[in-house]
Write a protein that holds these residues in place. Structure first.
Motif, PDB file in Angstrom:
ATOM      1  N   LEU A  80       0.844  -1.197   0.000  1.00 29.96           N
ATOM      2  CA  LEU A  80       0.000   0.000   0.000  1.00 29.96           C
ATOM      3  C   LEU A  80       0.877   1.243   0.000  1.00 29.96           C
ATOM      4  N   TYR A  81       0.351   2.323  -0.589  1.00 32.36           N
ATOM      5  CA  TYR A  81       1.097   3.578  -0.599  1.00 32.36           C
ATOM      6  C   TYR A  81       0.963   4.249   0.768  1.00 32.36           C
ATOM      7  N   ASP A  82       2.070   4.244   1.513  1.00 37.04           N
ATOM      8  CA  ASP A  82       2.067   4.714   2.907  1.00 37.04           C
ATOM      9  C   ASP A  82       1.564   6.130   3.080  1.00 37.04           C
ATOM     10  N   SER A  83       1.887   6.968   2.086  1.00 38.04           N
ATOM     11  CA  SER A  83       1.607   8.380   2.281  1.00 38.04           C
ATOM     12  C   SER A  83       0.172   8.738   1.892  1.00 38.04           C
ATOM     13  N   MET A  84      -0.601   7.740   1.457  1.00 39.99           N
ATOM     14  CA  MET A  84      -1.967   8.030   1.021  1.00 39.99           C
ATOM     15  C   MET A  84      -2.965   7.261   1.872  1.00 39.99           C
ATOM     16  N   SER A  85      -4.154   7.836   2.024  1.00 43.95           N
ATOM     17  CA  SER A  85      -5.219   7.140   2.744  1.00 43.95           C
ATOM     18  C   SER A  85      -5.716   5.972   1.890  1.00 43.95           C
ATOM     19  N   VAL A  86      -6.543   5.136   2.512  1.00 46.28           N
ATOM     20  CA  VAL A  86      -7.091   3.992   1.786  1.00 46.28           C
ATOM     21  C   VAL A  86      -7.820   4.454   0.530  1.00 46.28           C
ATOM     22  N   ARG A  87      -8.628   5.505   0.686  1.00 46.86           N
ATOM     23  CA  ARG A  87      -9.368   6.014  -0.468  1.00 46.86           C
ATOM     24  C   ARG A  87      -8.411   6.443  -1.586  1.00 46.86           C
ATOM     25  N   GLN A  88      -7.370   7.172  -1.207  1.00 47.02           N
ATOM     26  CA  GLN A  88      -6.413   7.637  -2.228  1.00 47.02           C
ATOM     27  C   GLN A  88      -5.657   6.475  -2.860  1.00 47.02           C
ATOM     28  N   ASN A  89      -5.367   5.453  -2.040  1.00 49.02           N
ATOM     29  CA  ASN A  89      -4.725   4.263  -2.575  1.00 49.02           C
ATOM     30  C   ASN A  89      -5.563   3.652  -3.694  1.00 49.02           C
ATOM     31  N   LEU A  90      -6.874   3.572  -3.435  1.00 49.85           N
ATOM     32  CA  LEU A  90      -7.751   2.928  -4.405  1.00 49.85           C
ATOM     33  C   LEU A  90      -7.993   3.812  -5.622  1.00 49.85           C
ATOM     34  N   GLU A  91      -8.052   5.122  -5.388  1.00 47.78           N
ATOM     35  CA  GLU A  91      -8.285   6.041  -6.502  1.00 47.78           C
ATOM     36  C   GLU A  91      -7.082   6.102  -7.435  1.00 47.78           C
ATOM     37  N   PHE A  92      -5.920   5.880  -6.848  1.00 44.53           N
ATOM     38  CA  PHE A  92      -4.674   6.111  -7.585  1.00 44.53           C
ATOM     39  C   PHE A  92      -4.646   5.458  -8.973  1.00 44.53           C
ATOM     40  N   PRO A  93      -4.854   4.138  -9.059  1.00 41.06           N
ATOM     41  CA  PRO A  93      -4.835   3.552 -10.416  1.00 41.06           C
ATOM     42  C   PRO A  93      -6.045   3.960 -11.250  1.00 41.06           C
ATOM     43  N   SER A 107      -0.940   2.861   7.818  1.00 45.24           N
ATOM     44  CA  SER A 107      -0.260   2.536   9.082  1.00 45.24           C
ATOM     45  C   SER A 107      -1.251   2.207  10.200  1.00 45.24           C
ATOM     46  N   GLU A 108      -2.517   2.586  10.025  1.00 40.91           N
ATOM     47  CA  GLU A 108      -3.508   2.304  11.062  1.00 40.91           C
ATOM     48  C   GLU A 108      -4.168   0.937  10.871  1.00 40.91           C
TER      49      GLU A 108
END
Ligand SMILES: Nc1ncnc2c1ncn2[C@@H]1O[C@H](COP(=O)(O)OP(=O)(O)OP(=O)(O)O)[C@@H](O)[C@H]1O
Ligand SMILES: [Mg+2]
Lengths: 246, 256
Positions: free
Chosen positions: A95-108, A142-143
């Motif tokens: 997972l991208y540490d610096s992004m929230s779960v939502r941002q992780n999923l939006e990224f691609p 991280s949470e």
């Protein structure tokens, strides 16, 4: 674009790191809509093989054909195009540490689809529901617990609706119930989107639930393939050792 | 010993070749859409924000100390009025860019090296790659561009603060008006002082960004590689800041 219903065709694949010959002679075919489980001991090169399929690792020799094209002959743009059709679930979640779960999923999604922002929101919620983690949408990686990270990793991969899924130990380290959930998710993906999958694991609960066919990796090449019930009855010591763990 | 030398030389050449290719890729991708504007702005802010305090303090102290050091030397000749001119040339041409450049190499270079190094080690860069998002574009192009544009701004800012420091030091020995101080500075400084000094700061910034990204992207496996990436980023970019500075001085002397 597939050739005779074969979506992945690996021939005589070899890969060494320094003096260590990790993959010696890999031959493997994945059929359209098939779920192939790969068993192998830790360090046997399963992750390396998956990374060769998506072009993250260059093979020393041999060919990897994905949807009819040899991966190592593609230009970077062609490779990127092909990768949109392949989902890769990392062993570590990645997972991208610096992004929230939502941002992780939006990224691609933002970069690879033409959806507008409402559609993106809906899609994000849909896949989070698929993995049962809609409550974690605004958390940071991280949470999350290890198992949750893994499921978010799965969500981030299925969000692009890939045609091929490569799962690197999707259930390792999870409790039996979550293991079943993820395994059923793999089956659902196959039924809902007709994806073809390679699942790397040494978890026999998962293997039993998801596999159409199992291939056993030993010393850098495949020594045996067959269905779960075929391999269960085999005499081979090495193959038996996986089944005895259950 | 004989074996040692060619091997290390070989390593250096490989490193230079790698950095060169990385830079070429940067120039190939920087203008190609789609642009990662949001991340670029975030990096701008990060780089500026992270180094602002440090650059302010060091800038101020440099100017202050420089003026203070000059006073005992010039005072017997009654030449303290030359101090503004003297420190402004020293700061703008040399000390401001180099010291701030080195500080940024330490602060920004290590930050980029460590961040990207850990992303590499935890397979986050690979994850971007396989989801068909170009990590070079998202991570490297944005950081290098931000560093190449932000570090010159930080250096100009540090120069200004340094002169204020010098002004304060002069006020210890006697009253100097701020307007007089700065008008003396502006009378002294010419384009020949300012322009080459500013141009070289873009090279400093670019180098710090590109070395950090290169080291991060090429971190090997295992957590210790994160530390190695951060550390070598600082070492190489500091060294390159000094080398650029030397080259810049030579070129400036030839042209002007
Ligand atoms: N990028 C790399 N550079 C050097 N060696 C590597 C690299 N990737 C993998 N290896 C080595 O290749 C071997 C196989 O690694 P791999 O991660 O594929 O094992 P695995 O079968 O996935 O094991 P596990 O079940 O523990 O995940 C290991 O010895 C590993 O150290
Ligand atoms: Mg593995």
């Amino acid at each position: 674009m597939e050739t005779n219903g074969i979506v992945i065709n690996i021939k005589n694949l070899k890969k060494s790191f320094g003096s260590a010959e990790v993959l010696k002679d890999i031959n493997l075919q994945l059929g359209l809509g098939e779920t192939l489980v790969t068993l192998g001991k830790s360090g046997s090169g399963k992750s390396v093989m998956l990374k060769c399929i998506v072009g993250l690792i260059k093979p020393d020799s041999g060919t990897v054909e994905v949807l009819g094209r040899n991966i190592s002959e593609l230009s970077y743009e062609e490779l990127q195009y092909k990768r949109k059709k392949i989902g890769f679930v990392f062993q570590s979640g990645a997972l991208y540490d610096s992004m929230s779960v939502r941002q992780n999923l939006e990224f691609p999604l933002i970069r690879n689809s033409k959806l507008n922002s409402d559609e993106i929101d809906n899609r994000v919620e849909e896949v989070l529901n698929d993995v049962g983690l809609i409550d974690a949408i605004d958390k940071m990686p991280s949470e999350l617990s290890g198992g949750m990270r893994k499921r978010i990793g799965v969500a981030r991969t299925i969000i692009l609706n890939p045609e091929i899924m490569l799962w690197d130990e999707p259930t390792t380290g999870l409790d039996p119930e979550t293991t079943r959930e993820i395994s059923h998710l793999i089956v659902r993906m196959q039924e809902k989107y007709k994806v073809s999958s390679i699942v790397v694991t040494h978890d026999m609960i998962c293997a039993r639930i998801v596999s159409d066919r199992i291939a056993v990796l030993k010393d850098g090449s495949y020594i045996k393939t067959g269905t779960y019930s075929e391999l269960e009855k085999t005499e081979d010591e090495f193959v038996r050792s996986f089944f005895e763990e259950v | 010993m004989e074996e040692y030398f060619p091997k290390s030389l070989n390593k250096i050449l490989v490193e230079i070749w790698g950095l060169y290719n990385f830079s070429v890729r940067y120039f190939r991708e920087v203008l190609k859409p789609p642009y990662e504007v949001k991340e670029l702005l975030r990096q701008f802010f990060q780089i500026g924000n992270k180094s602002f305090g440090l650059v302010s303090i060091t800038g101020f102290i440099i100017g202050f100390v420089l003026a203070l050091q000059a006073i005992p030397t010039l005072e017997p000749f009654g030449a303290t009025s030359l101090i503004p001119a003297m420190i402004s040339i020293g700061i703008v041409r040399e000390i401001g860019p180099v010291i701030t450049g080195l500080i940024c190499a330490g602060k920004i270079g290590s930050g980029i090296g460590a961040e990207l190094g850990s992303m590499k080690v935890t397979e986050q860069i690979d994850a971007m790659e396989v989801s068909a998002c170009n990590p070079f574009k998202f991570l490297a192009v944005t950081r290098v561009t931000a560093a190449a544009l932000m570090i010159p701004l930080l250096i100009i800012y540090a120069d200004t603060i340094a002169m204020l420091g010098g002004y304060l030091a002069l006020n210890i020995i006697g009253d100097v008006s701020l307007t007089l101080f700065f008008s003396q500075i502006f009378d002294t400084l010419t384009y020949e002082d300012v322009i080459p000094a500013t141009i070289k700061t873009f090279f400093f910034g670019f180098t710090i960004g590109i070395v950090g990204c290169y080291k991060g992207f090429n971190a090997s496996r295992g957590t210790e590689s994160v530390g190695i990436a951060a550390n070598t980023s600082v070492v190489i970019s500091s060294l390159m800041v000094i080398v650029w500075d030397m080259i810049a001085v030579q070129i400036t002397n030839i042209i002007f």
